[in-house]
Design a protein around this motif. Structure first.
Motif: not given
Length: 504
Positions: A304-321
């Motif tokens: 998915i394009s990063r054009k709308e980065y504000e809503n374009d992310f998940t937490y998969e790479q940050d499992p421990k917070g």
């Protein structure tokens, strides 16, 4: 593939499709019906705005929703009312168990609300008026017109005030919104949905369409052989002989949330030793975004394009917070999870995940997001107060907050689940002794465990814990409403006088 023009936008109220963000002036009216016949006459000609696009965009809009008692007073048969969900019929403050699950205890308890705290305080009608700057007074006079004053009693006009695209604490608002898949181009088949997607089946928001389970949410259906008036209603897709009173309608959840803006920033200022940078970092950790809205996690959704980065992310790479704390407000409100604990790369990986092998102990703690999304349409109230001014000892005191509004197809599975399992859960995603740092009450558990902590992992050292958080947000009122489609509104206004409930 369907075209967006295939959707019955002319039968939807506009709020389902538009946030009316350009219409900055608003008036939210809580009404009781004092003369049902006159109320129906007013409704016959009320200029309720549809979801059809206009060029140029409209300068005003009017939306309407009813509580279950409002529908009864207008004469809706009890057999039709019974088709609504139990939570709508019982109401937001209708039983103690629901209040506890929603976090409405202590200072949030319905007994202390300004409105809606008991059956007698639940308004029959909610009118939402929108206008361009300076136009709300004239618009209100226009819509009130003939019959209005004799048909309705004004219980309360909820405060609203546009302070920009931020909420009262100063963070950008309404960024993380789902996109309704009006063209229904995305499959709801669980075999094709292993990753988070922001695209949502229409039935999650609009009644009468398939939801993310590929099914139709229960709603009132009417046999036209028994009720000739019902022939004006759309047909039920899943039961063609019947007419669908709920189609193109939605449930509207309204909660008045008071926000203690000076209390929030002064507490953080004290914890941060009066260092502005540390104060803002802690605030960002609690919200899950920077003050300018930038997410704390850097990863975006693959493909998915990063054009709308504000809503374009998940937490998969940050499992421990480590970037965004597990208990942060935006992470609780939308964990951005897929149907599997983490995305599977192929059929073998998928099978392994389904069988429960090869996953971390923390991977299956949060339910799949797509079944619990909300479409938010709230408005702020009270004067703006910048963080640098809020920390001052004599910061101006005023009533500030949000008229929180969300639209859902299923109150229990969507709003109540998010509020109970994610926002108010002191064990969300494995955290301990903490609720939502922004929205949570600070009431201890029945076991006596405290819930007023906020934990922020530090990969370079021990967990950073902030203790004794005050309560920053208080529930001041609330209710469940049904926002009908426009044909259902015509049906209501055409109900014969002898089916009108009291008063009349």
């Amino acid at each position: 593939m369907k075209e967006s023009s295939d959707f019955e936008f002319d039968d939807l109220q506009g709020l389902l499709r538009f946030g009316y963000g350009k219409l900055t002036d608003t008036s939210f009216l809580l009404l009781n019906i004092v003369n049902a016949d006159l109320a129906k006459k007013w409704l016959e000609t009320a200029p309720i705005s549809s979801a059809v696009t206009q060029d140029p965009p409209p300068e005003t809009a009017l939306q309407i929703a009813f509580s279950v008692e409002g529908l009864r007073v207008l004469g809706l048969e009890e057999s039709v009312v019974e088709g609504f969900s139990d939570e709508f019929i019982v109401g937001m403050a209708g039983d103690e168990s629901r209040s506890r699950r929603l976090g409405d205890i202590g200072s949030n308890a319905p007994q202390q609300w300004k409105w809606g705290g008991n059956a007698a305080q639940v308004p029959h009608v909610l009118l939402l008026l929108y206008a361009t700057e300076g136009g709300i007074g004239a618009w209100q006079k226009t819509i009130e017109g003939e019959h209005f004053s004799n048909a309705f009693e004004l219980l309360q006009e909820l405060p609203t005030l546009y302070i920009g695209d931020i909420e009262p604490f100063g963070f950008p608002d309404s960024i993380s919104q789902p996109t309704v898949d009006w063209m229904q181009r995305q499959s709801t088949d669980t075999h094709e949905r292993d990753r988070y997607s922001n695209l949502l089946a229409p039935g999650e928001i609009v009644l009468g369409y398939r939801n993310e389970y590929g099914q139709y949410t229960a709603r009132p259906l009417i046999d036209p052989r028994k009720d000739k008036l019902a022939t004006m209603l759309p047909g039920a897709e899943d039961d063609p002989p019947l007419k669908d009173f709920g189609r193109n309608g939605t449930y509207l959840v309204l909660r008045q949330l008071g926000q203690d803006v000076p209390g929030f920033w002064q507490f953080l200022d004290q914890v941060a030793d009066h260092i502005p940078e540390k104060r803002e970092q802690l605030a960002a950790a609690m919200v899950g975004r920077e003050l300018d809205g930038t997410p704390l996690v850097p990863a975006h959704i693959p493909g998915i394009s990063r054009k709308e980065y504000e809503n374009d992310f998940t937490y998969e790479q940050d499992p421990k917070g480590n970037y965004c704390p597990l208990g942060a407000h935006v992470r609780r409100s939308n964990p951005r999870t897929g149907d599997l604990p983490t995305s599977a790369c192929g059929p073998v990986d998928r099978l392994i995940k389904i069988l429960g092998f090869g996953q971390r102990p923390d991977e299956d703690l949060v339910a799949s997001s797509r079944f619990h999304r909300l479409l938010r349409r709230g408005r702020t109230y009270g004067p703006a107060l910048a963080p640098k001014d809020a920390v001052e000892r004599h910061a101006p005191v005023a009533e500030r907050g949000i008229q929180f509004i969300c639209l859902v197809g299923n109150i229990s599975r969507q709003f109540e689940f998010v509020q109970n399992a994610w926002t108010m859960n002191s064990k969300f995603d494995g955290v301990q002794d903490e609720k939502d740092p922004m929205l949570g009450n600070r009431e201890p558990l029945m076991s006596g465990e405290s819930t007023d902590h906020f934990n922020s992992p530090d990969p370079a050292g021990p967990m950073r814990t902030t203790c004794h958080l005050p309560q920053f947000v208080t529930t001041l009122g609330g209710g469940y409403f049904f926002m009908p489609g426009l044909r259902a509104l015509k049906y209501i206004s055409a109900l014969p006088a002898n089916r009108t409930g009291s008063p009349s």
